[in-house]
Design an enzyme around this catalytic site. Sequence first.
Site, PDB file in Angstrom:
ATOM      1  N   GLY A  56     -27.069   6.894  57.617  1.00 41.51           N
ATOM      2  CA  GLY A  56     -26.664   8.300  57.630  1.00 41.51           C
ATOM      3  C   GLY A  56     -27.646   9.141  56.854  1.00 41.51           C
ATOM      4  CB  CYS A  83     -29.537   2.252  56.130  1.00 40.27           C
ATOM      5  SG  CYS A  83     -30.904   3.171  55.401  1.00 40.27           S
ATOM      6  CE1 TYR A  84     -24.925   8.482  52.604  1.00 37.62           C
ATOM      7  CE2 TYR A  84     -23.066   7.500  53.762  1.00 37.62           C
ATOM      8  CZ  TYR A  84     -23.564   8.420  52.859  1.00 37.62           C
ATOM      9  OH  TYR A  84     -22.704   9.268  52.212  1.00 37.62           O
ATOM     10  CG  HIS A 170     -31.967   0.855  60.118  1.00 36.53           C
ATOM     11  ND1 HIS A 170     -30.796   1.532  60.310  1.00 36.53           N
ATOM     12  CD2 HIS A 170     -32.652   1.558  59.185  1.00 36.53           C
ATOM     13  CE1 HIS A 170     -30.766   2.607  59.544  1.00 36.53           C
ATOM     14  NE2 HIS A 170     -31.878   2.645  58.847  1.00 36.53           N
ATOM     15  CD  GLU A 172     -29.355  -0.369  63.109  1.00 34.50           C
ATOM     16  OE1 GLU A 172     -29.360  -1.380  62.379  1.00 34.50           O
ATOM     17  OE2 GLU A 172     -29.335   0.791  62.648  1.00 34.50           O
ATOM     18  CG  ASP A 228     -23.208   5.636  85.301  1.00 38.24           C
ATOM     19  OD1 ASP A 228     -23.669   4.496  85.138  1.00 38.24           O
ATOM     20  OD2 ASP A 228     -23.513   6.610  84.611  1.00 38.24           O
ATOM     21  CE  LYS A 371     -27.171   4.262  83.942  1.00 39.80           C
ATOM     22  NZ  LYS A 371     -26.510   5.487  84.428  1.00 39.80           N
TER      23      LYS A 371
END
Length: 515
Positions: A56, A83-84, A170, A172, A228, A371
């Site tokens: 954040g 992180c944050y 991070h 991710e 989609d 997606k």
Amino acid sequence: MQQRETVIVLDFGGQYNQLIARRVRECNVYCEIYSYKTDLQVIKEKNPKGIIFTGGPNSVYLENAAACDPEIYTWGVPVLGICYGSQLMMHQLGGKVERAPEREYGKTLVHVNPESKLFQGVNKDTICWMSHNDYISQAAPGFAISAYTDNCPVAAVENAEKGLYAVQFHPEVLHTQEGTKMLHNFVYNVCGCIGDWRMDSFVETTIQALRNKIGDGKVLCALSGGVDSSVAAVMLSKAVGKQLTCVFVDHGLLRKNEAEEVCQVFGPEGNYELNFVCVNARQRFYDKLAGVTEPEKKRKIIGEEFIRVFEEEAKKIGAVDYLVQGTIYPDVVESGVGGESTVIKSHHNVGGLPDYVDFKEIVEPLRDLFKDEVRQAGRELGIPEYLVSRQPFPGPGLAIRIIGDVTPEKIAMVQDADAIWREEIAKAGLDKQVNQYYAALTNMRSVGVMGDERTYDYAIALRAVTTTDFMTAESAEIPWSVLGTVTSRIVNEVKHVNRVLYDCTGKPPATIEFE
Ligand code: GLN
């Protein structure tokens, strides 16, 4: 719906919040995003197996910094702070966070303790992605330091007994080389997940749930031919067959042969049981667009006309019980329902909800999916690969790849040039490396010479970008030989084109689309 094994991402406004959820799902664990402001009671009712705090923009020690109910640490569900999120955990539990003497940004060598459950199987020295100004100068009581860097004495801490873990980097982000392994370790080794999130079972249970919900009701779906809406339509057709009517509005702004392909797959000759209605509305759109040059105006005209055509068709069908929308999870998060996103956009596949369609309820079978999961579901449903792996395509179609006013002649030019470009990219085997590529008509005319004759014709711009998230992108390095072949094919095969340009600009400062 039965209770699914769920991990919750608590969003503190980080840039990569959706990425965390995607990575967790890649580990076959279902994951949802909630704002940090969500009442702890609501989180508890979701019965999560674990919670992940995102990064954040704030500093935890400032007044009014984003924070959550500290009871979250004692309630017995494992937490991973990123992180944050890691700084917040330390701050709330009695550690110390302050401005770092040296900020860290980018790929950073991190030394981890491989004994930690979080770092099982991870190299002792591993490259991680850092992006912080503050740092943890002192771990909270009861926590052991499990990683450090040259500038950061506390790059990871844990209280294994309480199931509390925190990392300054991070995991991710793909630049963190073993990040997925760490997240995998968290959800399996720490949270004890079994990993029951799979697209084959998702497809099966969703079809069953749709059948139960809809009963013998009537369903209407606007099919755009995009990924989609195609996947949503097929799911509904498997669930309720002929109770479904799909309306495909051909606005004449699709890529070459695309409208025909959609009709082939979904029409009476295709494999699916549904009432497929194709409306050829090309001339209507061309008339409305005649002489319009302003990009936003073009978009608006197309969005509105789309709805009008759809409504007219719906009127012919009469009242229906359900209207299908191809909403996907990022739409849900970005519209502010989940997550902490500040961009509030209204998302609809067709640019808005029709006012005059008589329906009782909306069904959104893909609402929970990212997606890549929609594509996977499409494969499970047996939808042809060329449809499932289709590139992103803007709703207003080729109208925003033609700078200036739109005419049928210009549309044909772009379609032909674009088809050549795509064919040659595929032939060169670049289609898997380049994430999006298309041709645009610049509306610029210039002088050329062909067969000893002066020409004054249009320039086509070729675009090809690499990106992982479509938020930022780089212009792709296409071999000169490929560009050469495409150029000569386009000027030879497409009438009124005498020049081909390659767009070398990234995003930012440019956008992926031209308008
Ligand atoms: N704002 C905090 C810092 O600068 C956290 C940053 C982040 O979460 N990426 O350290």
